[in-house]
Design a protein around this motif. Structure first.
Motif, PDB file in Angstrom:
ATOM      1  N   GLU A   5     -46.790 -28.318 -39.757  1.00  0.00           N
ATOM      2  CA  GLU A   5     -46.498 -28.835 -38.426  1.00  0.00           C
ATOM      3  C   GLU A   5     -45.037 -28.632 -38.023  1.00  0.00           C
ATOM      4  O   GLU A   5     -44.640 -29.005 -36.929  1.00  0.00           O
ATOM      5  N   GLU A   6     -44.220 -28.057 -38.907  1.00  0.00           N
ATOM      6  CA  GLU A   6     -42.835 -27.744 -38.574  1.00  0.00           C
ATOM      7  C   GLU A   6     -42.763 -26.351 -37.959  1.00  0.00           C
ATOM      8  O   GLU A   6     -43.563 -25.471 -38.279  1.00  0.00           O
ATOM      9  N   ASN A   7     -41.781 -26.116 -37.123  1.00  0.00           N
ATOM     10  CA  ASN A   7     -41.611 -24.840 -36.434  1.00  0.00           C
ATOM     11  C   ASN A   7     -41.236 -23.736 -37.414  1.00  0.00           C
ATOM     12  O   ASN A   7     -40.164 -23.772 -38.017  1.00  0.00           O
ATOM     13  N   PRO A   8     -42.099 -22.712 -37.578  1.00  0.00           N
ATOM     14  CA  PRO A   8     -41.776 -21.610 -38.486  1.00  0.00           C
ATOM     15  C   PRO A   8     -41.001 -20.476 -37.798  1.00  0.00           C
ATOM     16  O   PRO A   8     -40.642 -19.503 -38.441  1.00  0.00           O
ATOM     17  N   ASN A  32     -40.394 -14.059 -36.801  1.00  0.00           N
ATOM     18  CA  ASN A  32     -41.698 -14.707 -36.674  1.00  0.00           C
ATOM     19  C   ASN A  32     -42.096 -15.421 -37.968  1.00  0.00           C
ATOM     20  O   ASN A  32     -41.389 -15.326 -38.980  1.00  0.00           O
ATOM     21  N   PRO A  33     -43.198 -16.152 -37.981  1.00  0.00           N
ATOM     22  CA  PRO A  33     -43.576 -16.932 -39.164  1.00  0.00           C
ATOM     23  C   PRO A  33     -43.738 -16.105 -40.448  1.00  0.00           C
ATOM     24  O   PRO A  33     -43.603 -16.638 -41.548  1.00  0.00           O
ATOM     25  N   SER A  34     -44.010 -14.803 -40.323  1.00  0.00           N
ATOM     26  CA  SER A  34     -44.144 -13.987 -41.535  1.00  0.00           C
ATOM     27  C   SER A  34     -42.803 -13.418 -42.006  1.00  0.00           C
ATOM     28  O   SER A  34     -42.743 -12.686 -42.977  1.00  0.00           O
ATOM     29  N   GLY A  35     -41.710 -13.744 -41.267  1.00  0.00           N
ATOM     30  CA  GLY A  35     -40.384 -13.303 -41.662  1.00  0.00           C
ATOM     31  C   GLY A  35     -39.927 -12.005 -41.025  1.00  0.00           C
ATOM     32  O   GLY A  35     -38.865 -11.489 -41.353  1.00  0.00           O
ATOM     33  N   ASN A  36     -40.717 -11.454 -40.119  1.00  0.00           N
ATOM     34  CA  ASN A  36     -40.385 -10.191 -39.469  1.00  0.00           C
ATOM     35  C   ASN A  36     -39.722 -10.424 -38.114  1.00  0.00           C
ATOM     36  O   ASN A  36     -40.037 -11.386 -37.419  1.00  0.00           O
ATOM     37  N   PRO A  37     -38.829  -9.519 -37.706  1.00  0.00           N
ATOM     38  CA  PRO A  37     -38.208  -9.635 -36.384  1.00  0.00           C
ATOM     39  C   PRO A  37     -39.215  -9.312 -35.286  1.00  0.00           C
ATOM     40  O   PRO A  37     -40.165  -8.552 -35.496  1.00  0.00           O
ATOM     41  N   GLY A  38     -39.013  -9.910 -34.126  1.00  0.00           N
ATOM     42  CA  GLY A  38     -39.886  -9.647 -32.991  1.00  0.00           C
ATOM     43  C   GLY A  38     -39.306 -10.233 -31.724  1.00  0.00           C
ATOM     44  O   GLY A  38     -38.167 -10.700 -31.701  1.00  0.00           O
TER      45      GLY A  38
END
Length: 186
Positions: A5-8, A32-38
């Motif tokens: 529930e925390e902002n990834p 993003n949540p997977s660690g990639n730039p976007g």
């Protein structure tokens, strides 16, 4: 593991791409949540979306028809408009009902609060049920060319179920009122 529930999302930068009195569009450079730039775009609404479902003693409601510029088609919907964030949304609902239909109501119930498109915008809608209706003179804004019609609630419900009414605020209001009707709480 991070709490789900925390902002990834990590915001690296943000830039306003567009701004007018009603909306602002911001582009975010993110991780993003997977660690990639976007990138992520957000439409911020500067007002609340207000909807009013007026229902009279004979279970009729009032629909407002107008040509909607954004979708390039005519739309039948409950009375709707904007309310200033931080101001009493019920006062905005009373104003919209009078402006668009000429109706005043003596009984008000909040039906629903909902985010209208939480993947790209932060628009919050508050929908009210208005009862104890009294007819007055409509006061439409100069940007509105409206047609108002009184319709039995069951017919409006049929129109929603048949996809003849697609406005999300209207669909939600009618479905919620139908549920309340079935539960004998309308």
């Amino acid at each position: 593991m991070q709490n789900p529930e925390e902002n990834p999302w990590q915001v690296r930068s943000e830039k306003v791409q567009y701004d007018n009195p009603w909306i602002n569009v911001t582009e975010y450079q993110v991780i993003n949540p997977s660690g990639n730039p976007g990138i992520y775009g957000k439409v911020h609404f500067k007002n609340l979306a207000i909807g009013v479902l007026p229902v009279d003693e004979d279970m009729n409601t009032y629909l407002v028809g107008q040509y909607r510029f954004v979708i390039d088609q005519y739309s039948w919907e409950i009375p709707e408009g904007g309310g200033i964030i931080g101001a009493d949304p019920l006062e905005a609902a009373k104003r919209e009902l009078l402006e668009e239909t000429g109706l005043k109501a003596s009984q008000w119930t909040e039906l629903q609060r909902m985010h209208l498109s939480n993947s790209v915008s932060d628009e919050l809608s508050i929908v009210y049920l208005a009862r104890g209706l009294e007819q007055h003179e409509a006061e439409p804004e100069d940007t509105e060319q409206l047609q108002v019609k009184k319709v039995p609630f069951e017919e409006v419900y049929r129109m929603v179920c048949a996809g003849e009414i697609m406005d999300s605020v209207t669909v939600c209001a009618i479905q919620k009122a139908r549920l309340m009707q079935l539960e004998n709480t309308l």
